[in-house]
Design a protein around this motif. Structure first.
Motif, short mmCIF file in Angstrom:
data_model
loop_
_atom_site.label_atom_id
_atom_site.label_comp_id
_atom_site.label_asym_id
_atom_site.label_seq_id
_atom_site.Cartn_x
_atom_site.Cartn_y
_atom_site.Cartn_z
N ALA A 106 -2.94 -2.40 -7.79
CA ALA A 106 -3.39 -3.42 -6.84
C ALA A 106 -3.97 -2.70 -5.62
O ALA A 106 -3.40 -2.73 -4.53
N PRO A 107 -5.12 -2.02 -5.79
CA PRO A 107 -5.66 -1.20 -4.71
C PRO A 107 -6.10 -1.98 -3.47
O PRO A 107 -6.24 -1.39 -2.40
N ALA A 108 -6.32 -3.29 -3.58
CA ALA A 108 -6.73 -4.10 -2.42
C ALA A 108 -5.54 -4.54 -1.58
O ALA A 108 -5.72 -5.07 -0.49
N LYS A 109 -4.33 -4.30 -2.06
CA LYS A 109 -3.12 -4.66 -1.30
C LYS A 109 -2.64 -3.43 -0.54
O LYS A 109 -1.68 -2.76 -0.93
N LEU A 110 -3.33 -3.17 0.55
CA LEU A 110 -3.01 -2.01 1.38
C LEU A 110 -1.88 -2.34 2.34
O LEU A 110 -1.69 -3.49 2.74
N GLU A 111 -1.15 -1.32 2.72
CA GLU A 111 -0.16 -1.39 3.79
C GLU A 111 -0.69 -0.48 4.90
O GLU A 111 -1.22 0.59 4.62
N MET A 112 -0.53 -0.94 6.16
CA MET A 112 -1.10 -0.19 7.27
C MET A 112 -0.08 0.04 8.36
O MET A 112 0.74 -0.83 8.66
N ASN A 113 -0.15 1.22 8.96
CA ASN A 113 0.67 1.58 10.11
C ASN A 113 -0.25 2.13 11.19
O ASN A 113 -1.05 3.02 10.92
N LEU A 114 -0.17 1.57 12.39
CA LEU A 114 -1.02 2.02 13.49
C LEU A 114 -0.18 2.56 14.63
O LEU A 114 0.87 2.01 14.97
N GLY A 115 -0.64 3.62 15.23
CA GLY A 115 0.03 4.20 16.39
C GLY A 115 1.36 4.80 16.01
O GLY A 115 1.59 5.26 14.89
N SER A 116 2.28 4.78 16.97
CA SER A 116 3.59 5.37 16.74
C SER A 116 4.59 4.35 16.21
O SER A 116 5.78 4.63 16.11
N SER A 117 4.11 3.19 15.83
CA SER A 117 4.98 2.13 15.31
C SER A 117 5.55 2.51 13.95
O SER A 117 4.89 3.14 13.14
N TYR A 118 6.77 2.10 13.72
CA TYR A 118 7.37 2.29 12.40
C TYR A 118 7.09 1.09 11.52
O TYR A 118 7.41 1.07 10.35
N PHE A 119 6.48 0.06 12.10
CA PHE A 119 6.19 -1.17 11.36
C PHE A 119 4.96 -0.97 10.49
O PHE A 119 3.92 -0.52 10.96
N ILE A 120 5.09 -1.27 9.23
CA ILE A 120 3.96 -1.22 8.31
C ILE A 120 3.66 -2.65 7.89
O ILE A 120 4.55 -3.37 7.43
N GLY A 121 2.42 -3.07 8.10
CA GLY A 121 2.02 -4.44 7.79
C GLY A 121 1.00 -4.51 6.68
O GLY A 121 0.34 -3.52 6.35
N ASP A 122 0.88 -5.70 6.11
CA ASP A 122 -0.10 -5.93 5.05
C ASP A 122 -1.52 -5.85 5.60
O ASP A 122 -1.80 -6.26 6.73
N PHE A 123 -2.40 -5.35 4.79
CA PHE A 123 -3.84 -5.33 5.04
C PHE A 123 -4.48 -5.54 3.68
O PHE A 123 -4.84 -4.59 3.00
N TRP A 124 -4.53 -6.81 3.27
CA TRP A 124 -5.00 -7.14 1.93
C TRP A 124 -6.46 -7.55 1.98
O TRP A 124 -6.82 -8.47 2.72
#
Length: 192
Positions: A106-124
């Protein structure tokens, strides 16, 4: 004792109603969306400008000229650099992070982390033609409601009205409330 519990329940329900009236929050679970089956991350690399975003995207409020660059990293992850300019003082900022597809099927279901955050969010990535537009979705479930963000991106700072309307229809067909979108300000931006 009963009246105290009733007051607390009333406050909790009132808080839920208030937060769910914010456009990024909705009652119920996240919509079931279809992502691109044949998504090619390498073709997606490069610069994307924000055309539309969900209202109440808190981390973007007060900013304009929002765009992001995507590229390959040596460790196999996707390098992500977001840029924005403050509407009032014109100060630019950037935020670097990474993205990855946890499931290669499922290559379009990316997970993203920005900055120094430990939170990884969806980027679908729901849809893209790689050259003009990209439709991106993110959603998390919380008890009885969901928090979702959606973006329409373009390779240029503008997108033809017909293309915007087509994307909005596609978002709506996916079960996403298109009334929650606002136009991003890409005017008066410095050269990138």
């Amino acid at each position: 004792m009963k009246s105290g519990a009733t007051v607390i329940l009333g406050l909790v329900l009132g808080g839920l109603v208030a937060c769910c009236q914010a456009n990024a929050f909705s009652w119920g679970w996240c919509p079931t969306v279809e992502v691109m089956n044949d998504f090619n991350i390498t073709a997606y690399f490069g610069r994307w400008f924000e055309i539309l975003r969900f209202e109440n995207t808190e981390f973007e409020e007060g900013y304009k000229c929002i765009h992001a660059d995507y590229s390959a990293r040596d460790d196999g992850l996707v390098n992500v650099v977001n840029f924005a300019t403050h509407e009032n003082n014109g100060v630019s900022r950037s935020l670097e992070g990474f993205a990855f597809a946890p499931n290669p099927k499922a290559p379009a279901k990316l997970e993203m982390n920005l900055g120094s955050s430990y939170f990884i969010g969806d980027f679908w990535v729901l849809d893209t033609d790689y050259e003009n537009f990209a439709m991106v979705h993110s959603c998390d479930n919380y008890f009885f409601f969901n928090y979702q963000l959606n973006w329409l991106l373009s390779r240029t700072q503008t997108l033809e009205t017909g293309d915007v309307q087509d994307a909005l229809r596609e978002f709506e067909d996916a079960g996403i409330y298109v009334t929650s979108f606002i136009e991003s300000d890409q005017t008066g931006c410095s050269e990138f």
